[in-house]
Scaffold this active site. Structure first.
Site, PDB file in Angstrom:
ATOM      1  N   LYS A  84       0.838  -1.224   0.000  1.00  0.00           N
ATOM      2  CA  LYS A  84       0.000   0.000   0.000  1.00  0.00           C
ATOM      3  C   LYS A  84       0.861   1.258   0.000  1.00  0.00           C
ATOM      4  O   LYS A  84       1.811   1.364   0.790  1.00  0.00           O
ATOM      5  CB  LYS A  84      -0.926   0.024   1.235  1.00  0.00           C
ATOM      6  N   GLU A 134     -10.266  11.924  10.784  1.00  0.00           N
ATOM      7  CA  GLU A 134      -9.451  10.796  11.263  1.00  0.00           C
ATOM      8  C   GLU A 134      -8.714  11.113  12.562  1.00  0.00           C
ATOM      9  O   GLU A 134      -7.968  12.084  12.656  1.00  0.00           O
ATOM     10  CB  GLU A 134      -8.429  10.441  10.174  1.00  0.00           C
ATOM     11  N   GLU A 178      -7.397  -1.892   1.859  1.00  0.00           N
ATOM     12  CA  GLU A 178      -6.851  -0.580   2.264  1.00  0.00           C
ATOM     13  C   GLU A 178      -6.982  -0.387   3.766  1.00  0.00           C
ATOM     14  O   GLU A 178      -6.075   0.097   4.431  1.00  0.00           O
ATOM     15  CB  GLU A 178      -7.638   0.550   1.584  1.00  0.00           C
ATOM     16  N   GLU A 311     -11.733   9.918  -6.856  1.00  0.00           N
ATOM     17  CA  GLU A 311     -11.815  10.035  -5.384  1.00  0.00           C
ATOM     18  C   GLU A 311     -11.151  11.350  -4.932  1.00  0.00           C
ATOM     19  O   GLU A 311     -11.670  12.056  -4.068  1.00  0.00           O
ATOM     20  CB  GLU A 311     -11.143   8.826  -4.723  1.00  0.00           C
ATOM     21  N   LYS A 315     -12.980  14.603  -3.028  1.00  0.00           N
ATOM     22  CA  LYS A 315     -12.503  15.189  -1.765  1.00  0.00           C
ATOM     23  C   LYS A 315     -12.219  16.685  -1.932  1.00  0.00           C
ATOM     24  O   LYS A 315     -12.536  17.489  -1.045  1.00  0.00           O
ATOM     25  CB  LYS A 315     -11.243  14.459  -1.290  1.00  0.00           C
TER      26      LYS A 315
HETATM   27  C1  LIG Z   1      -5.188  10.556   2.612  1.00  0.00           C
HETATM   28  C2  LIG Z   1      -6.459  10.912   2.734  1.00  0.00           C
HETATM   29  O1  LIG Z   1      -7.427  10.103   3.240  1.00  0.00           O
HETATM   30  C3  LIG Z   1      -7.096   8.775   3.615  1.00  0.00           C
HETATM   31  C4  LIG Z   1      -7.316   7.865   2.500  1.00  0.00           C
HETATM   32  C5  LIG Z   1      -8.508   7.177   2.356  1.00  0.00           C
HETATM   33  C6  LIG Z   1      -8.718   6.251   1.179  1.00  0.00           C
HETATM   34  O2  LIG Z   1      -7.858   6.162   0.310  1.00  0.00           O
HETATM   35  O3  LIG Z   1      -9.763   5.592   1.112  1.00  0.00           O
HETATM   36  C7  LIG Z   1      -9.529   7.346   3.296  1.00  0.00           C
HETATM   37  C8  LIG Z   1      -9.325   8.033   4.436  1.00  0.00           C
HETATM   38  C9  LIG Z   1      -7.948   8.415   4.803  1.00  0.00           C
HETATM   39  O4  LIG Z   1      -7.361   7.308   5.384  1.00  0.00           O
HETATM   40  C10 LIG Z   1      -6.929  12.252   2.331  1.00  0.00           C
HETATM   41  O5  LIG Z   1      -8.150  12.489   2.373  1.00  0.00           O
HETATM   42  O6  LIG Z   1      -6.106  13.100   1.950  1.00  0.00           O
END
Ligand SMILES: C=C(O[C@@H]1C=C(C(=O)O)C=C[C@H]1O)C(=O)O
Length: 326
Positions: A84, A134, A178, A311, A315
């Site tokens: 990962k 988080e 993940e 994704e 965000k």
């Molecule tokens: C790294 C980030 O988020 C992280 C990555 C995630 C994923 O890939 O699913 C989800 C939540 C966090 O662990 C971010 O939002 O910048």
């Protein structure tokens, strides 16, 4: 970094703390500087209205570069030693209009009730703000709570679609992997530091634009374990770094050309009795002429470049929508 002045809002009021350092400094100079800071505090003022911004946008990496990185990470020869890597993107918005970071934070936090809310004034016109979902960890005495928050899907248009997406996320192999990478590393790191480690069931956390898989972890810390030991061991978790940590970070350092800066670090409060710390994701670095937004996505076996790029877009669009754009 420890700020000189901390303002913490809580139910029913606010606490102002003044931090003083007496290690290598002359005590009277330190006290005089602290006094000057208190005197410079301005009375509370109404926040300015957020105006739609005129801006130029630049994303680093480009979608093409991103696709190439995802191909590299998901190559079986790479996955065999590094399952990962969390790759990130910086979105720069250049604007001649000054943006009041506190007005943005105020709007942001009202739609992010379940998240941490923080802002650091770095310079008179510069600040780092965010509403991360988080938790790095929360400690009350010897009791520690942490979490694996990883695996993402968008929100649905209506309740039925939202539930269907949540069920799809919980059942999805790539997203489960993940999340598993995060909790397995947390469990390994906690083992020498604690006893009675317990992990909860996978469940869904719903945010304004996305849903995540979360698993809570509880542990009783050994008496010798301090916040310093926890902070030396836990971050960067595989929610922002990867597994194994060193080779994932080496990949990130080699390929990401933007500076992560304060993104993917740690923010929070530490005291003898208790500590509460968040991971600095879903954040913005604001300067007089530039806003930097950050988003990352965990890349594992089965990750598709276009889906992961979307994704990141989701965000970032969440934050941009607060500014009347995106
Ligand atoms: C790294 C980030 O988020 C992280 C990555 C995630 C994923 O890939 O699913 C989800 C939540 C966090 O662990 C971010 O939002 O910048």
């Amino acid at each position: 970094m420890l700020p000189r002045i901390e303002l913490k809002r809580h139910q029913g009021g606010a606490t102002l703390s003044l931090n003083l350092r007496f290690d290598d400094r002359c005590p009277s100079v330190e006290i005089a500087q602290a006094h000057a800071c208190l005197e410079a505090l301005a009375a509370e003022q109404p926040l300015p209205r957020l105006q739609p911004l005129v801006y130029q946008r630049e994303d680093r990496p480009s979608q093409q570069e991103w696709a190439a990185w995802v191909e590299l990470v998901t190559n079986p020869d790479h996955l065999v030693h590094t399952p990962k890597v969390v790759l990130s993107r910086e979105t720069r918005l250049t604007t001649p209009q000054p943006l009041n970071p506190w007005a943005l934070l105020s709007r942001w936090q009202s739609g992010a009730a379940a998240c941490f809310h923080f802002g650091v004034q770095l310079t008179p016109s510069g600040a780092f703000i965010g509403c991360p979902p988080e938790q790095l960890y929360k400690r009350e005495g010897r009791h520690l709570t942490t979490e694996a928050l990883a695996g993402t899907i968008r929100r649905g248009r209506d309740a039925a679609q939202d539930q269907a997406l949540a069920a799809e996320l919980l059942g999805d192999k790539k997203n489960t992997l993940e999340n598993q990478c995060v909790y397995q590393q947390l469990l390994t790191q906690l083992e020498p530091l604690s006893s009675q480690v317990q992990m909860g069931e996978a469940h869904i956390v719903k945010l304004r634009s996305v849903q995540h898989i979360r698993r809570l972890i509880h542990a009783e810390l050994h008496h010798s374990v301090t916040d310093h030991s926890l902070l030396s061991s836990l971050p960067p978790t595989p929610a922002v770094g990867g597994v194994p940590r060193e080779s994932a970070l080496a990949f990130i350092r080699q390929h990401e050309r933007h500076q992560r800066g304060w993104y993917s670090g740690v923010f929070g409060r530490i005291s003898h009795a208790s500590s509460d710390l968040a991971v600095t994701i879903r954040c913005a670095h604001i300067d007089s002429e530039m806003i930097r937004l950050y988003a990352g996505a965990g890349i594992v076996a089965g990750s598709q470049p276009d889906e992961e790029w979307r994704e990141l877009d989701t965000k970032i669009a969440d934050i941009m929508s607060l500014l009347g754009m995106g």
